[in-house]
Design an enzyme around this catalytic site. Structure first.
Site, PDB file in Angstrom:
ATOM      1  N   ARG A  15      -8.277  -1.505   0.520  1.00  7.74           N
ATOM      2  CA  ARG A  15      -9.306  -1.276   1.543  1.00  7.74           C
ATOM      3  C   ARG A  15     -10.701  -1.074   0.946  1.00  7.74           C
ATOM      4  O   ARG A  15     -11.697  -1.148   1.653  1.00  7.74           O
ATOM      5  CB  ARG A  15      -8.906  -0.071   2.412  1.00  7.74           C
ATOM      6  CG  ARG A  15      -7.753  -0.380   3.371  1.00  7.74           C
ATOM      7  CD  ARG A  15      -7.167   0.858   4.032  1.00  7.74           C
ATOM      8  NE  ARG A  15      -6.177   1.533   3.181  1.00  7.74           N
ATOM      9  CZ  ARG A  15      -5.532   2.655   3.512  1.00  7.74           C
ATOM     10  NH1 ARG A  15      -5.811   3.260   4.657  1.00  7.74           N
ATOM     11  NH2 ARG A  15      -4.647   3.188   2.698  1.00  7.74           N
ATOM     12  N   GLY A 139      -0.541  10.716   7.861  1.00  3.21           N
ATOM     13  CA  GLY A 139       0.826  10.928   8.313  1.00  3.21           C
ATOM     14  C   GLY A 139       0.893  12.184   9.172  1.00  3.21           C
ATOM     15  O   GLY A 139       0.188  13.154   8.924  1.00  3.21           O
TER      16      GLY A 139
HETATM   17  C1  UD1 Z   1      -0.647   8.961   2.210  1.00  2.00           C
HETATM   18  C2  UD1 Z   1       0.553   9.629   2.853  1.00  2.00           C
HETATM   19  C3  UD1 Z   1       0.150  10.164   4.214  1.00  2.00           C
HETATM   20  C4  UD1 Z   1      -0.983  11.132   4.058  1.00  2.00           C
HETATM   21  C5  UD1 Z   1      -2.145  10.501   3.310  1.00  2.00           C
HETATM   22  C6  UD1 Z   1      -3.172  11.550   2.952  1.00  2.00           C
HETATM   23  C7  UD1 Z   1       2.563   8.477   2.005  1.00  2.00           C
HETATM   24  C8  UD1 Z   1       3.609   7.485   2.329  1.00  2.00           C
HETATM   25  N1  UD1 Z   1       1.645   8.683   2.973  1.00  2.00           N
HETATM   26  O1  UD1 Z   1      -1.028   7.847   2.967  1.00  2.00           O
HETATM   27  O2  UD1 Z   1       1.241  10.810   4.849  1.00  2.00           O
HETATM   28  O3  UD1 Z   1      -1.407  11.590   5.330  1.00  2.00           O
HETATM   29  O4  UD1 Z   1      -1.715   9.905   2.075  1.00  2.00           O
HETATM   30  O5  UD1 Z   1      -4.282  10.999   2.307  1.00  2.00           O
HETATM   31  O6  UD1 Z   1       2.587   9.089   0.941  1.00  2.00           O
HETATM   32  N2  UD1 Z   1      -0.139   5.211  -4.912  1.00  2.00           N
HETATM   33  C9  UD1 Z   1       0.513   4.930  -6.094  1.00  2.00           C
HETATM   34  N3  UD1 Z   1       1.489   3.964  -6.103  1.00  2.00           N
HETATM   35  C10 UD1 Z   1       1.868   3.314  -4.970  1.00  2.00           C
HETATM   36  C11 UD1 Z   1       1.210   3.617  -3.766  1.00  2.00           C
HETATM   37  C12 UD1 Z   1       0.217   4.582  -3.755  1.00  2.00           C
HETATM   38  O7  UD1 Z   1       0.209   5.501  -7.136  1.00  2.00           O
HETATM   39  O8  UD1 Z   1       2.768   2.470  -5.080  1.00  2.00           O
HETATM   40  C13 UD1 Z   1      -1.213   6.232  -4.902  1.00  2.00           C
HETATM   41  C14 UD1 Z   1      -2.547   5.692  -4.470  1.00  2.00           C
HETATM   42  O9  UD1 Z   1      -3.307   5.286  -5.592  1.00  2.00           O
HETATM   43  C15 UD1 Z   1      -3.200   6.893  -3.786  1.00  2.00           C
HETATM   44  C16 UD1 Z   1      -2.017   7.705  -3.297  1.00  2.00           C
HETATM   45  O10 UD1 Z   1      -0.874   7.232  -3.987  1.00  2.00           O
HETATM   46  O11 UD1 Z   1      -3.952   7.675  -4.694  1.00  2.00           O
HETATM   47  C17 UD1 Z   1      -1.808   7.590  -1.792  1.00  2.00           C
HETATM   48  O12 UD1 Z   1      -1.590   6.232  -1.454  1.00  2.00           O
HETATM   49  P1  UD1 Z   1      -2.278   5.587  -0.168  1.00  2.00           P
HETATM   50  O13 UD1 Z   1      -1.840   4.179  -0.069  1.00  2.00           O
HETATM   51  O14 UD1 Z   1      -3.724   5.870  -0.163  1.00  2.00           O
HETATM   52  O15 UD1 Z   1      -1.545   6.417   0.993  1.00  2.00           O
HETATM   53  P2  UD1 Z   1      -2.079   6.708   2.481  1.00  2.00           P
HETATM   54  O16 UD1 Z   1      -1.843   5.500   3.290  1.00  2.00           O
HETATM   55  O17 UD1 Z   1      -3.436   7.241   2.417  1.00  2.00           O
HETATM   56 CA    CA Z   2      -5.009   7.529   0.807  1.00  2.00          CA
END
Ligand code: UD1
Ligand code: CA
Length: 446
Positions: A15, A139
């Site tokens: 994004r 979430g």
């Molecule tokens: C996530 C939460 C959501 C919460 C929100 C708060 C989950 C499934 N959802 O959603 O409930 O309200 O954060 O901000 O956890 N990342 C990895 N590897 C991956 C995917 C993500 O390291 O495979 C890291 C990303 O770099 C990021 C963090 O995890 O720093 C969160 O991932 P993101 O995709 O931003 O989750 P949200 O959709 O924001």
């Molecule tokens: Ca996030």
């Protein structure tokens, strides 16, 4: 009890629409990831690993933390599984998990979270929640009575769940054995086909393990940065926080909205900062200074009672009671002594001016050393560059350099010497000597 932290930073950050990994985007002069690490360290958690993707991984070293590589971004739960495989198990340990895209989380949230988890090994996890205005992409925290039952991602939520305004902030503390077991059992049957870390909540609840929660006092603290609009919002909130911190310590900030600060600055009491001013890169500003309007300070040390107006200062130092500007540029390791005056349209590069020296108008001083009390007339230029190399100019004490003098470096002008207006100095000038003309020649002794 050993507390370790895993910071998730491997997400694709789609994004942001950027070729720079999301968590390296800066707000208030530091990458997003820096803030998460700083808050964890401030909370006393020194043992931290960062889960990174292949693009981010080479940059993580600079933050002084080890990296675990998540090759494929299969979700937050998968990221944690990869991290846990990368660190040695500690029986009875505690694992804090934070997302690196939440730079506004203050350290006390981690304290509160660990307190909510408590000492009881029976409690599997604690999470931070926040009351938030709707609509929101966070979430949702689904409760049964007072107890957290599960977390549902906005994309998987039905209408009733979307109406819930208690959100999952994305900050967790776990009993280590519990989280190792739970992430092993995750499945990816959801809207995004990802392994959601958030699914461990329901897993624990079904297994009869208590899940605790604490509510963040202010939902702004847990704002996630997913795109550049949220980045700007986070920057504004962080800047406000930084300005407030200095104002409470006795600094007057006339307009915090147009004053741009960074972390790790020292600003003395009774300093006044006028609008459109930015101060960054570990700068130190003494007491009773006046900075701005329209000033930019980067890696600069100002003594006490220094005035800087409408000017740019980079990698330089200014002594007590000096004034700079309006419209001056001081850079490249310039060192100004006490009571120095640098006036309008003067550039000072890699030069030192001793106490009481003045260059009040329209000058370039590069690679120069100017002695105490010397006056550099309007339009003086140190011709320091011969097209290949830079050369030094040494000007002694109490020298009077006439208006529009060009000093062709390398050149030395002795103590108490004088140059006439328009002199082109191509030979060294002895102490007390008076020269004028193009090329400058000695004038008869007075
Ligand atoms: C996530 C939460 C959501 C919460 C929100 C708060 C989950 C499934 N959802 O959603 O409930 O309200 O954060 O901000 O956890 N990342 C990895 N590897 C991956 C995917 C993500 O390291 O495979 C890291 C990303 O770099 C990021 C963090 O995890 O720093 C969160 O991932 P993101 O995709 O931003 O989750 P949200 O959709 O924001
Ligand atoms: Ca996030």
């Amino acid at each position: 009890m050993k507390v370790r932290a895993i910071v998730l930073a491997a997400g694709k950050g789609t994004r942001m629409k950027s070729s720079t990994p999301k968590v390296l985007h800066e707000l208030c002069g530091r990458p997003m990831l820096w803030y998460t690490l700083a808050a964890l360290r401030e909370a006393g958690i020194a043992d931290i690993v960062v889960v990174a993707n292949a693009e981010l991984a080479p940059h993580v070293d600079a933050f002084g933390v080890p990296t675990v590589l998540q090759r494929e971004q299969l979700g937050t739960g998968h990221a944690v599984r990869v991290a846990l495989e990368g660190i040695a198990p500690v029986a009875g340990g505690r694992i804090v998990i934070a997302y690196a895209d939440m730079p506004l989380v203050p350290h006390d949230v981690y304290h509160g979270l660990l307190a909510a988890l408590g000492e009881e090994r029976d409690t599997a996890m604690a999470l931070v929640t926040a009351a938030m205005p709707l609509p929101s992409n966070f979430g949702r925290v689904v409760r049964e009575g007072a107890h957290v039952r599960r977390i549902v991602e906005a994309r998987d939520a039905g209408a009733a769940e979307l109406a819930i305004s208690e959100m999952n902030a994305g900050i967790y503390a776990f009993d280590e054995d519990a989280v190792r077991e739970a992430v092993g059992a995750l499945r990816n049957e959801n809207a995004q086909g990802e392994y959601y870390l958030t699914d461990v909540v329901e897993h624990f609840v079904k297994g009869g393990r208590p899940v605790r929660s604490m509510q963040a006092p202010d939902h702004e603290q847990v704002l996630g940065v997913n795109d550049r609009v949220e980045l700007a919002q986070a920057r504004r909130a962080m800047n406000e926080r930084l300005c407030e911190r200095h104002m409470r310590e006795g600094v007057t900030i006339v307009d915090p909205q147009t004053t741009y600060l960074e972390p790790e600055l020292a600003i003395g009491r009774d300093t006044i900062i006028y609008p459109n001013t930015s101060i960054g890169r570990l700068s130190e500003v003494g007491e009773g200074c006046v900075v701005g309007p329209n000033a930019r300070l980067s890696n600069v040390r100002l003594g006490r009672g220094v005035t800087v107006r409408e000017s740019v200062l980079v990698d330089s130092g200014v002594g007590d009671g000096s004034t700079v500007g309006p419209f001056a540029h001081v850079r490249g390791g310039a060192e100004l002594g006490a009571g120095v005056r640098i006036g309008n349209f003067v550039e000072v590069k890699k030069s030192s001016l001793a106490d009481g020296a003045k260059a009040s108008h329209l000058s370039y001083l590069g690679d120069a050393i100017v002695g105490e009390g010397s006056n550099i007339g309007a339009g003086t230029i140190t011709c320091n560059y011969d097209g290949k190399n830079k050369h030094a100019t040494v000007i002694g004490k109490g020298v009077s350099v006439g208006s529009n003098t060009s000093i062709v470096a390398p050149r030395t002008i002795g103590d108490g010497a004088m140059t006439g207006a328009g002199s082109v100095v191509t030979k060294d000038v002895a102490p007390g000597e008076r020269v004028a003309g193009n090329p400058a020649r000695p004038l008869p002794k007075r």
